[in-house]
Enzyme design. Sequence first.
Site, PDB file in Angstrom:
ATOM      1  N   GLU A   1      13.534  -2.231 -38.776  1.00 15.98           N
ATOM      2  CA  GLU A   1      12.784  -3.426 -39.148  1.00 15.98           C
ATOM      3  C   GLU A   1      13.365  -4.143 -40.361  1.00 15.98           C
ATOM      4  OE1 GLU A   1       8.824  -1.884 -39.513  1.00 15.98           O
ATOM      5  OE2 GLU A   1       8.398  -2.140 -37.381  1.00 15.98           O
TER       6      GLU A   1
ATOM      7  N   GLU B   1      15.827  19.963 -33.666  1.00 14.45           N
ATOM      8  CA  GLU B   1      15.502  20.025 -35.086  1.00 14.45           C
ATOM      9  C   GLU B   1      15.919  21.348 -35.728  1.00 14.45           C
ATOM     10  OE1 GLU B   1      11.119  21.586 -35.931  1.00 14.45           O
ATOM     11  OE2 GLU B   1      11.110  19.628 -34.935  1.00 14.45           O
TER      12      GLU B   1
END
Length: 271
Positions: free
Chosen positions: A81, A112
């Site tokens: 963004e 992960e």
Amino acid sequence: MSFTKTTEQSSRYEHLEKMSVTDLLQNINNEDKTVPFAIERALSQIESLVNVVVDRLKDGGRLFYIGAGTSGRLGVVDASECPPTFGVPFDLVVGLIAGGDTAIRRAVEFAEDDREQAWKDLSDYNINDKDVVVGIAASGTTPYVIGGLEQCNANGIATGCITCNQGSPLAVTAQYPIEVVVGPEFVTGSSRMKAGTAQKLVLNMISTAAMIQLGHIKGNKMVDMQLSNHKLVGRGVQMIVDELNIPQEEAAALLEEHKNVRKAIEAYANR
């Protein structure tokens, strides 16, 4: 090292399946209300990291977020963004998630748990000591994130983190830790809820404060935003009208000519 994982502690609420929708929503909302107060207690930590981010970006560096699961997705969202909001290059703020872009929409099993992969991912971007890397992990124990920060530390790269447990391995590893302790989740262990909300709010603060410090806001307006749809073009025209006190048609013509709110305003002022 022993520490209390409050993000994994049992919910304060029992028998959720027996609650009415009204009660469910009210109780979730009551828990959500506690998040800003938890962030308030960490403001000095957030400030320390923002100052480092600003210094690095002013010196030609970049900001990287690394995370897994919800934490990784939130980092990717914040990074993605920045270009449309502040008009900065797409590679100034970079979000990396364990498992790669596939993991943005679909979990990649055990990604992960790879302690080495984050450094490999960062190395693809020629990471260097001008950059700053922020690890995001609600638990503060994610191997992908901790391993990445350890390698950054070893290579003289500034490191920060956002976590929701006090005294976690991640916070100990990061040079500039942010610990927002939100307590047990409404659904036990579902850290996409309060912890995720806390991480999103902190990410908003880091990127927004940094971009303001770098000069990408004028007054309170996004004068460097990308004009990527009609709504934003209309917003840009109104910014110019408000700033210069000129008719809307003239403002629209200026924006059409210069393709940028800041440039349009500066061009008018330099006539």
